[in-house]
Scaffold this motif. Structure first.
Motif, short mmCIF file in Angstrom:
data_model
loop_
_atom_site.label_atom_id
_atom_site.label_comp_id
_atom_site.label_asym_id
_atom_site.label_seq_id
_atom_site.Cartn_x
_atom_site.Cartn_y
_atom_site.Cartn_z
N GLU A 138 0.82 -1.22 0.00
CA GLU A 138 0.00 0.00 0.00
C GLU A 138 0.85 1.27 0.00
OE1 GLU A 138 -2.33 -3.02 -0.06
OE2 GLU A 138 -0.93 -2.89 1.64
N VAL A 139 2.12 1.17 0.34
CA VAL A 139 3.00 2.36 0.32
C VAL A 139 4.10 2.20 -0.73
CG1 VAL A 139 2.51 3.00 2.70
CG2 VAL A 139 4.39 1.41 2.24
N ARG A 140 3.86 1.33 -1.70
CA ARG A 140 4.87 1.03 -2.72
C ARG A 140 5.27 2.29 -3.50
NH1 ARG A 140 -0.11 -0.28 -4.15
NH2 ARG A 140 -0.91 0.15 -6.26
N ASP A 141 6.53 2.27 -3.96
CA ASP A 141 7.09 3.30 -4.83
C ASP A 141 7.17 4.67 -4.17
OD1 ASP A 141 7.35 1.40 -6.86
OD2 ASP A 141 5.31 1.77 -7.58
N ARG A 142 7.09 4.73 -2.85
CA ARG A 142 7.27 5.98 -2.12
C ARG A 142 8.57 5.90 -1.33
NH1 ARG A 142 1.25 6.20 0.65
NH2 ARG A 142 0.12 5.37 -1.15
N ALA A 143 8.97 7.02 -0.76
CA ALA A 143 10.17 7.05 0.07
C ALA A 143 9.87 6.34 1.39
CB ALA A 143 10.59 8.49 0.33
N LEU A 144 10.58 5.24 1.64
CA LEU A 144 10.31 4.39 2.80
C LEU A 144 11.51 4.36 3.74
CD1 LEU A 144 8.67 1.38 0.91
CD2 LEU A 144 7.54 3.41 1.87
N GLY A 145 11.21 4.15 5.00
CA GLY A 145 12.28 4.07 5.99
C GLY A 145 12.13 2.87 6.89
N VAL A 146 13.22 2.51 7.55
CA VAL A 146 13.21 1.48 8.59
C VAL A 146 13.90 2.08 9.81
CG1 VAL A 146 14.05 -0.78 9.31
CG2 VAL A 146 13.25 -0.43 6.97
N LEU A 147 13.25 2.01 10.95
CA LEU A 147 13.80 2.56 12.18
C LEU A 147 14.59 1.48 12.91
CD1 LEU A 147 13.56 5.30 13.77
CD2 LEU A 147 11.92 4.11 15.23
N GLY A 148 15.84 1.75 13.16
CA GLY A 148 16.68 0.80 13.87
C GLY A 148 16.29 0.72 15.34
N SER A 149 15.87 -0.48 15.78
CA SER A 149 15.47 -0.62 17.17
C SER A 149 15.87 -1.97 17.77
CB SER A 149 13.94 -0.45 17.30
OG SER A 149 13.25 -1.41 16.53
N HIS A 150 16.24 -2.92 16.92
CA HIS A 150 16.61 -4.24 17.43
C HIS A 150 17.53 -4.90 16.41
CE1 HIS A 150 13.95 -6.56 14.66
NE2 HIS A 150 13.26 -5.44 14.68
N HIS A 155 18.18 -6.47 8.83
CA HIS A 155 17.59 -7.47 7.94
C HIS A 155 16.31 -6.93 7.30
CE1 HIS A 155 16.40 -11.39 6.38
NE2 HIS A 155 15.22 -11.21 6.94
N ALA A 156 15.48 -6.26 8.10
CA ALA A 156 14.25 -5.68 7.57
C ALA A 156 14.57 -4.64 6.50
CB ALA A 156 13.44 -5.04 8.70
N ALA A 157 15.59 -3.82 6.74
CA ALA A 157 15.96 -2.78 5.78
C ALA A 157 16.39 -3.38 4.44
CB ALA A 157 17.08 -1.91 6.36
N LEU A 158 16.98 -4.56 4.48
CA LEU A 158 17.41 -5.21 3.24
C LEU A 158 16.22 -5.67 2.40
CD1 LEU A 158 20.38 -7.31 4.66
CD2 LEU A 158 20.57 -5.45 2.99
N LEU A 159 15.07 -5.85 3.02
CA LEU A 159 13.88 -6.31 2.29
C LEU A 159 13.09 -5.17 1.67
CD1 LEU A 159 12.52 -8.88 4.92
CD2 LEU A 159 13.94 -9.36 2.92
N ILE A 160 13.12 -4.00 2.28
CA ILE A 160 12.22 -2.92 1.92
C ILE A 160 12.37 -2.41 0.48
CG2 ILE A 160 11.53 -0.54 2.52
CD1 ILE A 160 10.56 -2.77 4.41
N PRO A 161 13.55 -2.45 -0.15
CA PRO A 161 13.63 -1.99 -1.54
C PRO A 161 12.70 -2.70 -2.50
CG PRO A 161 15.83 -2.10 -0.60
CD PRO A 161 14.91 -2.73 0.40
N ASP A 162 12.17 -3.86 -2.16
CA ASP A 162 11.21 -4.52 -3.03
C ASP A 162 9.89 -3.77 -3.08
OD1 ASP A 162 13.07 -6.39 -3.65
OD2 ASP A 162 11.99 -8.10 -2.80
N TRP A 163 9.69 -2.83 -2.14
CA TRP A 163 8.47 -2.02 -2.13
C TRP A 163 8.73 -0.57 -2.53
CZ3 TRP A 163 9.22 -5.96 1.43
CH2 TRP A 163 8.25 -6.98 1.42
N GLY A 164 9.94 -0.08 -2.31
CA GLY A 164 10.22 1.30 -2.67
C GLY A 164 11.61 1.71 -2.22
N PRO A 165 12.07 2.89 -2.63
CA PRO A 165 13.40 3.38 -2.23
C PRO A 165 13.48 3.50 -0.72
CG PRO A 165 12.10 5.14 -3.24
CD PRO A 165 11.34 3.88 -3.46
N ALA A 166 14.55 2.94 -0.14
CA ALA A 166 14.60 2.76 1.31
C ALA A 166 15.78 3.47 1.96
CB ALA A 166 14.66 1.28 1.64
N THR A 167 15.54 3.94 3.19
CA THR A 167 16.57 4.50 4.04
C THR A 167 16.53 3.80 5.38
OG1 THR A 167 16.36 6.68 3.00
CG2 THR A 167 17.46 6.60 5.14
N TYR A 168 17.69 3.39 5.85
CA TYR A 168 17.79 2.78 7.17
C TYR A 168 18.28 3.82 8.16
CZ TYR A 168 19.48 0.02 11.07
OH TYR A 168 19.71 -0.47 12.34
#
Length: 301
Positions: A138-150, A155-168
């Motif tokens: 639902e948020v594909r092709d938008r600027a996406l982020g992953v918040l480092g907390s654990h 690992h989660a950040a490595l997956l996110i580019p399949d949905w959109g441009p990602a920043t960790y």
């Protein structure tokens, strides 16, 4: 009032468990406080046959279907105490009502504790999301982020580019090592070490984040793994044992979905470190089936 089984929790896991017991023609009571963990989400996704439905609509239909079975009763309210006395379990609700049963099935869920960053809580379930499989499309092709907390944030950040441009965003808490930096670079994931200090835009939408060094980074959605704790103290009151998981404790179960307290079964997010509607429902099915086995075969409890 006495039942063969009491199911506490009326979300996906509890309803799925109750359905198995109902179809086995056992007298059951479903107790539900009406505060499901997924109440903040606009829709439930990736759940076969229910994709795009609101969690409330799925639960309402589940209760409607369950109510067609004559051995099922419902109690709206919060179960505040549960104890085992002799061969039965006693449950007391906040309004003073008391019920007992031969078996108890906990589908009580977990409570999320988000990082204390201004603007994050107001976006939870809308533009601050817990699972890319549930909400990434639902948020594909938008600027996406992953918040480092654990430790699994990278690992989660490595997956996110399949949905959109990602920043960790490491938050200065979970910094990638050299090997992880290379993996992130290969996936074209940007890495920001300056912590997010504020979420910007008109909530629940997200437009950008402000970093500690003063920069503003445009962002449309961010994936966050909150710390979790038991949503109710019932499992602890009963003496159930817990296991440690990366984000918080989970109720310890055997292969039959029985806790360390005989006669107490459990299902859903409180029992599994991986949280997903389908997994919650499936665990409820298994717990309900094994609870019925226990009743039918007279297994000691």
């Amino acid at each position: 009032m006495h039942y063969e089984a009491i199911v506490i929790g009326g979300n996906f896991a509890g309803l799925s468990a109750a359905m198995q017991l109902a179809r086995a023609r056992r007298s059951i009571l479903l107790i539900d406080a009406g505060r499901p963990r997924n109440r903040f989400a606009e829709a439930s996704h990736g759940f076969l046959g229910q994709d795009g439905m609101t969690p409330a609509a799925i639960m309402l239909e589940g209760k409607r279907q369950l109510s067609a079975y004559p051995t099922v009763s419902f109690a709206e309210g919060e179960a505040i105490t549960a104890e085992k006395t002799g061969g039965k379990f006693n449950v007391v609700l906040a309004d003073g009502r008391q019920f007992s049963a031969d078996r108890l099935l906990l589908a009580t869920g977990v409570r999320d504790t988000l990082p204390d960053i201004p603007g994050l809580a107001a976006r939870w379930g809308r533009s601050a999301l817990h699972c890319p499989y549930c909400h990434g499309y639902e948020v594909r092709d938008r600027a996406l982020g992953v918040l480092g907390s654990h430790p699994f944030s990278i690992h989660a950040a490595l997956l996110i580019p399949d949905w959109g441009p990602a920043t960790y965003f490491s938050q200065g808490l979970v910094e990638p090592d050299q090997e992880q930096l290379a993996q992130l670079a290969a996936r074209q994931v940007r890495v920001e070490s300056s912590p997010i200090v504020e979420f910007l835009g008109t909530a629940p939408d997200l437009e950008a984040v402000r970093l500690q060094d003063g920069r503003v980074v445009p962002l449309s959605a961010i994936f966050v793994a909150p710390k979790v704790s038991m949503a109710t103290p019932l499992a602890e009151q009963l003496g159930c044992e817990f296991d440690d998981a990366p984000l918080g404790p989970v109720i310890r179960l055997d292969e039959r979905k029985e806790t360390t307290v005989k006669g107490v079964y459990a299902a859903g997010d409180a029992t599994n470190p991986m949280h997903n509607a389908t997994l919650a429902s499936a665990s409820g099915v298994l717990a309900g089936v094994h609870c019925h086995h226990s009743l039918a075969l007279g297994m000691a409890h």
